[in-house]
Design a protein around this motif. Sequence first.
Motif, PDB file in Angstrom:
ATOM      1  N   LEU A  19       2.402   1.817  -3.542  1.00  0.00           N
ATOM      2  CA  LEU A  19       1.387   1.956  -4.475  1.00  0.00           C
ATOM      3  C   LEU A  19       1.014   3.558  -4.373  1.00  0.00           C
ATOM      4  CD1 LEU A  19      -0.482  -1.262  -5.072  1.00  0.00           C
ATOM      5  CD2 LEU A  19       1.409  -0.259  -6.557  1.00  0.00           C
ATOM      6  N   THR A  20       0.795   3.926  -3.076  1.00  0.00           N
ATOM      7  CA  THR A  20       0.250   5.394  -2.752  1.00  0.00           C
ATOM      8  C   THR A  20       1.099   6.493  -2.442  1.00  0.00           C
ATOM      9  OG1 THR A  20      -0.428   4.952  -0.682  1.00  0.00           O
ATOM     10  CG2 THR A  20      -1.722   4.282  -1.977  1.00  0.00           C
TER      11      THR A  20
ATOM     12  N   PHE B 229      -7.188   1.563  -7.579  1.00  0.00           N
ATOM     13  CA  PHE B 229      -6.179   2.004  -7.962  1.00  0.00           C
ATOM     14  C   PHE B 229      -5.894   2.309  -9.457  1.00  0.00           C
ATOM     15  CE2 PHE B 229      -3.870   0.179  -4.185  1.00  0.00           C
ATOM     16  CZ  PHE B 229      -4.249   1.155  -3.332  1.00  0.00           C
TER      17      PHE B 229
ATOM     18  N   SER C 213      -3.231   6.394  -6.965  1.00  0.00           N
ATOM     19  CA  SER C 213      -1.920   5.567  -6.646  1.00  0.00           C
ATOM     20  C   SER C 213      -1.075   6.039  -7.702  1.00  0.00           C
ATOM     21  CB  SER C 213      -2.267   4.040  -6.753  1.00  0.00           C
ATOM     22  OG  SER C 213      -2.556   3.726  -8.006  1.00  0.00           O
TER      23      SER C 213
ATOM     24  N   TYR D 117       0.740  -1.239  -0.027  1.00  0.00           N
ATOM     25  CA  TYR D 117       0.157  -0.018  -0.097  1.00  0.00           C
ATOM     26  C   TYR D 117       0.721   1.415   0.049  1.00  0.00           C
ATOM     27  CZ  TYR D 117      -3.102   3.762   1.365  1.00  0.00           C
ATOM     28  OH  TYR D 117      -3.834   4.747   1.512  1.00  0.00           O
TER      29      TYR D 117
ATOM     30  N   GLU E 244      -9.332   5.970  -4.892  1.00  0.00           N
ATOM     31  CA  GLU E 244      -8.001   6.033  -3.914  1.00  0.00           C
ATOM     32  C   GLU E 244      -7.109   6.381  -5.181  1.00  0.00           C
ATOM     33  OE1 GLU E 244      -5.460   6.373  -1.634  1.00  0.00           O
ATOM     34  OE2 GLU E 244      -6.945   5.151  -0.520  1.00  0.00           O
TER      35      GLU E 244
END
Length: 95
Positions: free
Chosen positions: A17-18, A73, A45, A14, A43
């Motif tokens: 990716l973010t 994402f 990403s 997580y 969300e």
Amino acid sequence: MSSGYGGGTANMEYMTLTGLATANFSSTMSTPYTQLVARLIHEWSFSQDFRYAVAIHPYEGIFYSRISAYRKFEFNRFYYLGSKYKIIDQKENWL
């Protein structure tokens, strides 16, 4: 930036990716995939910086709600064991 090393694979994933460190979240949030991403409509990403993004997970994709999280994402494809996109080369080729 990752706030840990080893273990906590889903949390490390997580953060990668973010770009958001889980250390900045409430201590009651143990897994952002299931506790945060699942409740958000959208969300962000890094995958969204590309016209086409593919994610590959070498095992089952169902743990930690990865299938729905990767959809949020905006990955174009998510390869994992059991996905509709088959992983065709799973053997190591040692000479």
